[in-house]
Enzyme design. Structure first.
Site, short mmCIF file in Angstrom:
data_model
loop_
_atom_site.label_atom_id
_atom_site.label_comp_id
_atom_site.label_asym_id
_atom_site.label_seq_id
_atom_site.Cartn_x
_atom_site.Cartn_y
_atom_site.Cartn_z
N LYS A 1 4.96 67.36 31.79
CA LYS A 1 5.95 67.35 30.71
C LYS A 1 6.01 68.72 30.06
O LYS A 1 4.98 69.41 29.93
CB LYS A 1 5.58 66.34 29.62
CG LYS A 1 5.67 64.90 30.01
CD LYS A 1 5.30 64.01 28.83
CE LYS A 1 5.25 62.55 29.19
NZ LYS A 1 4.83 61.73 28.04
N ASP B 1 2.95 50.38 20.73
CA ASP B 1 1.94 51.43 20.53
C ASP B 1 0.77 50.94 19.68
O ASP B 1 -0.36 51.37 19.86
CB ASP B 1 2.56 52.67 19.90
CG ASP B 1 3.38 53.48 20.90
OD1 ASP B 1 3.26 53.25 22.12
OD2 ASP B 1 4.14 54.36 20.46
N TYR C 1 12.17 66.66 25.98
CA TYR C 1 11.10 66.57 26.98
C TYR C 1 11.71 66.79 28.36
O TYR C 1 12.66 66.11 28.72
CB TYR C 1 10.50 65.17 27.06
CG TYR C 1 10.09 64.48 25.82
CD1 TYR C 1 8.75 64.21 25.57
CD2 TYR C 1 11.04 64.00 24.92
CE1 TYR C 1 8.37 63.50 24.45
CE2 TYR C 1 10.66 63.29 23.79
CZ TYR C 1 9.32 63.05 23.56
OH TYR C 1 8.94 62.34 22.46
N HIS D 1 1.19 58.18 25.55
CA HIS D 1 1.70 57.64 26.81
C HIS D 1 1.39 58.54 28.00
O HIS D 1 1.26 59.75 27.86
CB HIS D 1 3.22 57.47 26.71
CG HIS D 1 3.65 56.64 25.55
ND1 HIS D 1 4.73 56.97 24.76
CD2 HIS D 1 3.15 55.50 25.02
CE1 HIS D 1 4.88 56.06 23.81
NE2 HIS D 1 3.93 55.16 23.95
#
Length: 183
Positions: A72, A168, A132, A62
């Protein structure tokens, strides 16, 4: 903390330095001043925590398009995962190259992922949990993704995929129209 740049410029493996005594340990996972050494000046605006139950499950790959592209910082706090990033920066000398590494509760490593990268992971144990930090807010209308098994990427996932979301599994394959994202 020790910062080691990966083979994809701008991304870093981070080894925290725990303080250990008879009670256990204490570790700093973020220090704004230390992170400026690697060019990180953004604020973290969102923190997410995922749990994936099954060994071999895969999440990703992603990313978010500008203006919501995000940095991130990923850390595995339970179990072990094979974490993968793909450089999708337009004009980058490492465009569509990938880097993968094991992140685990045991090794304590973190992965710093700059803007312009797709991210995903495969669980190597059951009941994996990842934390995250994100430098931008999630905007569904700006989300993009690469297919985990795209033949142009040739990612060497360590295990057969045992669990994958329908979303996905159905991301489009790369074609000549994908020139990356301009930051």
């Amino acid at each position: 903390m020790t910062f080691t740049e990966t083979s994809l410029p701008g991304s870093f493996m981070i080894q925290p330095s725990p303080r250990v005594d008879h009670r256990g340990w204490f570790v700093r996972t973020f220090d704004k001043q230390a992170f400026t050494q690697i060019g990180h000046f953004d604020d973290w605006v969102q923190m997410n925590h995922s749990m994936t139950q099954q060994t071999g499950a895969l999440r990703g790959l992603h990313f978010q398009y500008p203006p919501y592209a995000e940095v991130k910082l990923v850390r595995c706090v339970a179990g072990c995962v094979f974490d993968v990033i793909v450089d999708i920066r337009a004009g980058s000398p490492t465009f569509l190259q990938w880097f993968g590494t094991e992140l685990s509760a045991e090794n304590g490593l973190m992965l710093y992922i700059p803007k312009g990268f797709a991210h995903g992971f495969q669980t190597l144990t059951s009941n994996c949990q990842l934390l995250y930090c994100h430098s931008n807010y999630y905007k569904p209308e700006c989300e993009g993704a690469l297919r985990y098994n795209d033949p142009q990427l040739v990612i060497n996932w360590p295990l057969p995929v045992t669990d994958l979301s329908e979303r996905d599994a159905n991301h489009p394959l790369l074609n000549d129209q994908f020139v990356g994202i301009t930051l």
